[in-house]
Write a protein that holds these residues in place. Structure first.
Motif, PDB file in Angstrom:
ATOM      1  N   ALA A 205      89.815 -76.831  51.549  1.00 56.87           N
ATOM      2  CA  ALA A 205      90.916 -75.982  51.087  1.00 56.87           C
ATOM      3  C   ALA A 205      91.536 -75.228  52.251  1.00 56.87           C
ATOM      4  O   ALA A 205      92.764 -75.033  52.309  1.00 56.87           O
ATOM      5  CB  ALA A 205      90.401 -74.999  50.026  1.00 56.87           C
ATOM      6  N   THR A 206      90.706 -74.833  53.200  1.00 60.14           N
ATOM      7  CA  THR A 206      91.205 -74.176  54.409  1.00 60.14           C
ATOM      8  C   THR A 206      92.113 -75.120  55.195  1.00 60.14           C
ATOM      9  O   THR A 206      93.128 -74.695  55.761  1.00 60.14           O
ATOM     10  CB  THR A 206      90.022 -73.721  55.284  1.00 60.14           C
ATOM     11  OG1 THR A 206      89.196 -72.837  54.538  1.00 60.14           O
ATOM     12  CG2 THR A 206      90.515 -73.021  56.541  1.00 60.14           C
ATOM     13  N   GLY A 207      91.744 -76.386  55.220  1.00 64.37           N
ATOM     14  CA  GLY A 207      92.585 -77.375  55.897  1.00 64.37           C
ATOM     15  C   GLY A 207      93.963 -77.482  55.259  1.00 64.37           C
ATOM     16  O   GLY A 207      94.980 -77.637  55.960  1.00 64.37           O
ATOM     17  N   LEU A 208      94.021 -77.402  53.937  1.00 64.06           N
ATOM     18  CA  LEU A 208      95.318 -77.434  53.261  1.00 64.06           C
ATOM     19  C   LEU A 208      96.159 -76.212  53.635  1.00 64.06           C
ATOM     20  O   LEU A 208      97.375 -76.326  53.855  1.00 64.06           O
ATOM     21  CB  LEU A 208      95.110 -77.485  51.750  1.00 64.06           C
ATOM     22  CG  LEU A 208      94.478 -78.769  51.185  1.00 64.06           C
ATOM     23  CD1 LEU A 208      94.258 -78.633  49.683  1.00 64.06           C
ATOM     24  CD2 LEU A 208      95.345 -79.977  51.503  1.00 64.06           C
ATOM     25  N   ALA A 209      95.508 -75.055  53.712  1.00 61.42           N
ATOM     26  CA  ALA A 209      96.229 -73.850  54.115  1.00 61.42           C
ATOM     27  C   ALA A 209      96.738 -73.960  55.549  1.00 61.42           C
ATOM     28  O   ALA A 209      97.867 -73.548  55.864  1.00 61.42           O
ATOM     29  CB  ALA A 209      95.317 -72.628  53.974  1.00 61.42           C
ATOM     30  N   LEU A 210      95.928 -74.546  56.432  1.00 59.84           N
ATOM     31  CA  LEU A 210      96.344 -74.735  57.818  1.00 59.84           C
ATOM     32  C   LEU A 210      97.522 -75.696  57.903  1.00 59.84           C
ATOM     33  O   LEU A 210      98.490 -75.442  58.637  1.00 59.84           O
ATOM     34  CB  LEU A 210      95.165 -75.271  58.642  1.00 59.84           C
ATOM     35  CG  LEU A 210      95.459 -75.635  60.090  1.00 59.84           C
ATOM     36  CD1 LEU A 210      95.964 -74.421  60.868  1.00 59.84           C
ATOM     37  CD2 LEU A 210      94.218 -76.213  60.762  1.00 59.84           C
ATOM     38  N   ALA A 211      97.454 -76.804  57.144  1.00 60.55           N
ATOM     39  CA  ALA A 211      98.553 -77.772  57.155  1.00 60.55           C
ATOM     40  C   ALA A 211      99.845 -77.140  56.634  1.00 60.55           C
ATOM     41  O   ALA A 211     100.929 -77.364  57.201  1.00 60.55           O
ATOM     42  CB  ALA A 211      98.174 -78.990  56.308  1.00 60.55           C
ATOM     43  N   ALA A 212      99.738 -76.351  55.561  1.00 66.06           N
ATOM     44  CA  ALA A 212     100.926 -75.688  55.015  1.00 66.06           C
ATOM     45  C   ALA A 212     101.505 -74.687  56.018  1.00 66.06           C
ATOM     46  O   ALA A 212     102.729 -74.582  56.174  1.00 66.06           O
ATOM     47  CB  ALA A 212     100.570 -74.981  53.709  1.00 66.06           C
ATOM     48  N   THR A 213     100.630 -73.979  56.703  1.00 66.37           N
ATOM     49  CA  THR A 213     101.090 -72.996  57.700  1.00 66.37           C
ATOM     50  C   THR A 213     101.851 -73.684  58.824  1.00 66.37           C
ATOM     51  O   THR A 213     102.936 -73.231  59.227  1.00 66.37           O
ATOM     52  CB  THR A 213      99.891 -72.226  58.273  1.00 66.37           C
ATOM     53  OG1 THR A 213      99.175 -71.595  57.214  1.00 66.37           O
ATOM     54  CG2 THR A 213     100.356 -71.169  59.259  1.00 66.37           C
ATOM     55  N   HIS A 244     109.032 -65.703  56.256  1.00 65.23           N
ATOM     56  CA  HIS A 244     108.156 -65.065  55.270  1.00 65.23           C
ATOM     57  C   HIS A 244     107.310 -66.115  54.544  1.00 65.23           C
ATOM     58  O   HIS A 244     106.112 -65.904  54.315  1.00 65.23           O
ATOM     59  CB  HIS A 244     108.991 -64.265  54.264  1.00 65.23           C
ATOM     60  CG  HIS A 244     109.636 -63.045  54.845  1.00 65.23           C
ATOM     61  ND1 HIS A 244     108.918 -61.927  55.227  1.00 65.23           N
ATOM     62  CD2 HIS A 244     110.935 -62.765  55.132  1.00 65.23           C
ATOM     63  CE1 HIS A 244     109.739 -61.000  55.707  1.00 65.23           C
ATOM     64  NE2 HIS A 244     110.973 -61.495  55.664  1.00 65.23           N
ATOM     65  N   VAL A 245     107.942 -67.232  54.182  1.00 70.65           N
ATOM     66  CA  VAL A 245     107.198 -68.306  53.516  1.00 70.65           C
ATOM     67  C   VAL A 245     106.106 -68.835  54.434  1.00 70.65           C
ATOM     68  O   VAL A 245     104.990 -69.135  53.990  1.00 70.65           O
ATOM     69  CB  VAL A 245     108.157 -69.440  53.099  1.00 70.65           C
ATOM     70  CG1 VAL A 245     107.368 -70.612  52.506  1.00 70.65           C
ATOM     71  CG2 VAL A 245     109.176 -68.929  52.091  1.00 70.65           C
ATOM     72  N   HIS A 246     106.403 -68.934  55.711  1.00 74.08           N
ATOM     73  CA  HIS A 246     105.434 -69.407  56.696  1.00 74.08           C
ATOM     74  C   HIS A 246     104.236 -68.457  56.801  1.00 74.08           C
ATOM     75  O   HIS A 246     103.102 -68.901  57.006  1.00 74.08           O
ATOM     76  CB  HIS A 246     106.135 -69.538  58.054  1.00 74.08           C
ATOM     77  CG  HIS A 246     105.219 -69.704  59.219  1.00 74.08           C
ATOM     78  ND1 HIS A 246     104.272 -70.693  59.317  1.00 74.08           N
ATOM     79  CD2 HIS A 246     105.103 -68.990  60.385  1.00 74.08           C
ATOM     80  CE1 HIS A 246     103.616 -70.593  60.452  1.00 74.08           C
ATOM     81  NE2 HIS A 246     104.101 -69.566  61.121  1.00 74.08           N
ATOM     82  N   SER A 247     104.482 -67.169  56.621  1.00 78.75           N
ATOM     83  CA  SER A 247     103.391 -66.201  56.779  1.00 78.75           C
ATOM     84  C   SER A 247     102.411 -66.227  55.605  1.00 78.75           C
ATOM     85  O   SER A 247     101.232 -65.908  55.781  1.00 78.75           O
ATOM     86  CB  SER A 247     103.966 -64.791  56.931  1.00 78.75           C
ATOM     87  OG  SER A 247     104.588 -64.356  55.729  1.00 78.75           O
ATOM     88  N   TRP A 248     102.871 -66.627  54.410  1.00 74.59           N
ATOM     89  CA  TRP A 248     101.987 -66.586  53.236  1.00 74.59           C
ATOM     90  C   TRP A 248     100.770 -67.485  53.403  1.00 74.59           C
ATOM     91  O   TRP A 248      99.634 -67.008  53.293  1.00 74.59           O
ATOM     92  CB  TRP A 248     102.779 -66.936  51.981  1.00 74.59           C
ATOM     93  CG  TRP A 248     103.896 -65.975  51.672  1.00 74.59           C
ATOM     94  CD1 TRP A 248     104.002 -64.674  52.115  1.00 74.59           C
ATOM     95  CD2 TRP A 248     105.067 -66.241  50.908  1.00 74.59           C
ATOM     96  NE1 TRP A 248     105.174 -64.113  51.675  1.00 74.59           N
ATOM     97  CE2 TRP A 248     105.861 -65.040  50.917  1.00 74.59           C
ATOM     98  CE3 TRP A 248     105.560 -67.336  50.209  1.00 74.59           C
ATOM     99  CZ2 TRP A 248     107.077 -64.950  50.251  1.00 74.59           C
ATOM    100  CZ3 TRP A 248     106.774 -67.247  49.542  1.00 74.59           C
ATOM    101  CH2 TRP A 248     107.524 -66.071  49.561  1.00 74.59           C
ATOM    102  N   PRO A 249     100.946 -68.792  53.635  1.00 73.61           N
ATOM    103  CA  PRO A 249      99.739 -69.617  53.855  1.00 73.61           C
ATOM    104  C   PRO A 249      98.978 -69.202  55.108  1.00 73.61           C
ATOM    105  O   PRO A 249      97.772 -69.421  55.214  1.00 73.61           O
ATOM    106  CB  PRO A 249     100.289 -71.043  53.967  1.00 73.61           C
ATOM    107  CG  PRO A 249     101.705 -70.879  54.377  1.00 73.61           C
ATOM    108  CD  PRO A 249     102.172 -69.612  53.723  1.00 73.61           C
ATOM    109  N   GLY A 250      99.675 -68.570  56.064  1.00 76.97           N
ATOM    110  CA  GLY A 250      99.001 -68.096  57.269  1.00 76.97           C
ATOM    111  C   GLY A 250      97.974 -67.016  56.960  1.00 76.97           C
ATOM    112  O   GLY A 250      96.848 -67.047  57.485  1.00 76.97           O
ATOM    113  N   TYR A 251      98.349 -66.078  56.106  1.00 78.11           N
ATOM    114  CA  TYR A 251      97.403 -65.025  55.730  1.00 78.11           C
ATOM    115  C   TYR A 251      96.273 -65.582  54.858  1.00 78.11           C
ATOM    116  O   TYR A 251      95.118 -65.141  54.960  1.00 78.11           O
ATOM    117  CB  TYR A 251      98.133 -63.892  55.009  1.00 78.11           C
ATOM    118  CG  TYR A 251      99.059 -63.108  55.914  1.00 78.11           C
ATOM    119  CD1 TYR A 251      98.592 -62.606  57.131  1.00 78.11           C
ATOM    120  CD2 TYR A 251     100.384 -62.884  55.578  1.00 78.11           C
ATOM    121  CE1 TYR A 251      99.429 -61.889  57.976  1.00 78.11           C
ATOM    122  CE2 TYR A 251     101.234 -62.170  56.421  1.00 78.11           C
ATOM    123  CZ  TYR A 251     100.751 -61.682  57.616  1.00 78.11           C
ATOM    124  OH  TYR A 251     101.591 -60.980  58.459  1.00 78.11           O
TER     125      TYR A 251
END
Length: 346
Positions: A205-213, A244-251
């Protein structure tokens, strides 16, 4: 390559060489009249060639080590065939009216197609460590494709989607080389889960967040002011909204990495040190991202942000590959390389 590619874009040198593969219609190298923009763009192209040479060396030494002289000889024959196919494609392009540099994309296309065929043949015949052979082939083909995409980037006058794909492909290649380095020292043979199942699921799941970021970061940069050339004005996406959209999966990514790191140290998992590395990279990445957003996207910080994204992808790759361990950990990796040669790595 990512650092110099970022320099090309952030210094407005994206069209420092107006042609491809030549730098100008009359010259392969930049002329004095082109100034430092031509030097920066040509420097990035030259580095691509260097990385390609290194990729060839890694591939040939890998095939020699895992497949012997027969695999090495087959790869060299396919290399000659690739050059011949590229020359034939260039000749056909010239007959069709694409003369000079205009025919070079056809040459590259023929080269890549036969190289892919060589990779397929190699992976079907190599007797052991197909994982290493596959990763080495992917790097070589990826570098060749990268050169092709770089040419398309110039020919399309820095189309933001092509530029974004160019960067994303570089991140993928960094991750593949990280995977090669990890697998190179691994014991071949079956593998089993080395962490609790919930930890593995949370890691993916962390990998998905990284890919989205990274994905939204690429879109944000592609819509921002650093188009790569002063005369190229980007229109379409709202860069401020995308930031802002980029920051959401980043956090979300930062939170997940913090949870994984704390859990790994509490459970004394072997990959805990690599999670610390990833956590540090993410923390610096967040700080740089906030700083660049609050200071009007200074080029240096944007470039650092791009490099850190690739480093985070590489560190995450190592972590994913460390979620499993050899099913027979008592076997020494060096001694088993020959004894376990009939068992493909999984």
């Amino acid at each position: 390559m990512i650092a110099t590619g970022g320099a090309v874009r952030l210094t407005g040198s994206g069209l420092g060489c107006s042609e491809w593969p030549l730098c100008t219609p009359e010259s392969l190298v930049p002329t004095e009249a082109m100034g430092f923009h031509g030097v920066i763009e040509f420097g990035n192209r030259t580095l691509t060639g260097l990385v390609g040479i290194l990729a060839i060396i890694v591939l040939l030494t890998t095939l020699r080590a895992v497949g012997g002289r027969r695999s090495l000889a087959a790869a060299l024959w396919f290399a000659l065939g690739a050059l011949g196919a590229g020359a034939a494609a260039w000749g056909l392009a010239a007959v069709a009216g694409f003369t000079g540099a205009a025919g070079f994309p056809f040459f590259t296309g023929g080269l890549i197609l036969v190289t892919v065929a060589g990779a397929v043949h190699s992976l079907r015949t190599v007797p052991e460590r197909r994982d290493l052979a596959a990763l080495a082939w992917v790097v070589l083909i990826g570098v060749m494709a990268q050169a092709f995409v770089g040419g398309i980037t110039v020919l399309t006058q820095l189309n933001p989607f092509i530029v974004g794909f160019h960067y994303t492909l570089s991140v993928v290649l960094v991750s593949v080389t990280a995977a090669y380095l990890v697998r190179m020292s691994d014991v071949p043979g079956p593998r089993e889960l080395a962490v609790p199942l919930w930890f593995a699921i949370l890691s993916h799941a962390t990998g998905l967040a990284l890919a989205a970021t990274i994905f939204f970061g690429v879109l944000t940069t592609g819509s921002g002011p650093h188009s790569g050339d002063a005369n190229v004005i980007r229109e379409g996406f709202d860069a401020s909204a995308l930031a802002h959209v980029h920051s959401w999966p980043g956090y979300v990514l930062a939170l997940l990495v913090a949870v994984l790191t704390a859990a790994a140290w509490a459970l004394r998992l072997p990959l805990r040190r690599w999670l610390v590395v990833l956590a540090l990279v993410i923390v610096v990445q967040v700080v740089v991202g906030v700083a660049q957003a609050r200071n009007g996207l200074p080029p240096l910080l944007v470039g650092i942000h791009m490099v850190l994204a690739a480093l985070s992808a590489a560190a995450y790759t190592v972590i994913v590959l460390r979620l499993k361990r050899p099913a027979n950990p008592s076997v020494d990796g060096v001694a088993s390389a020959g004894a376990s040669s009939t068992v493909p790595a999984k």
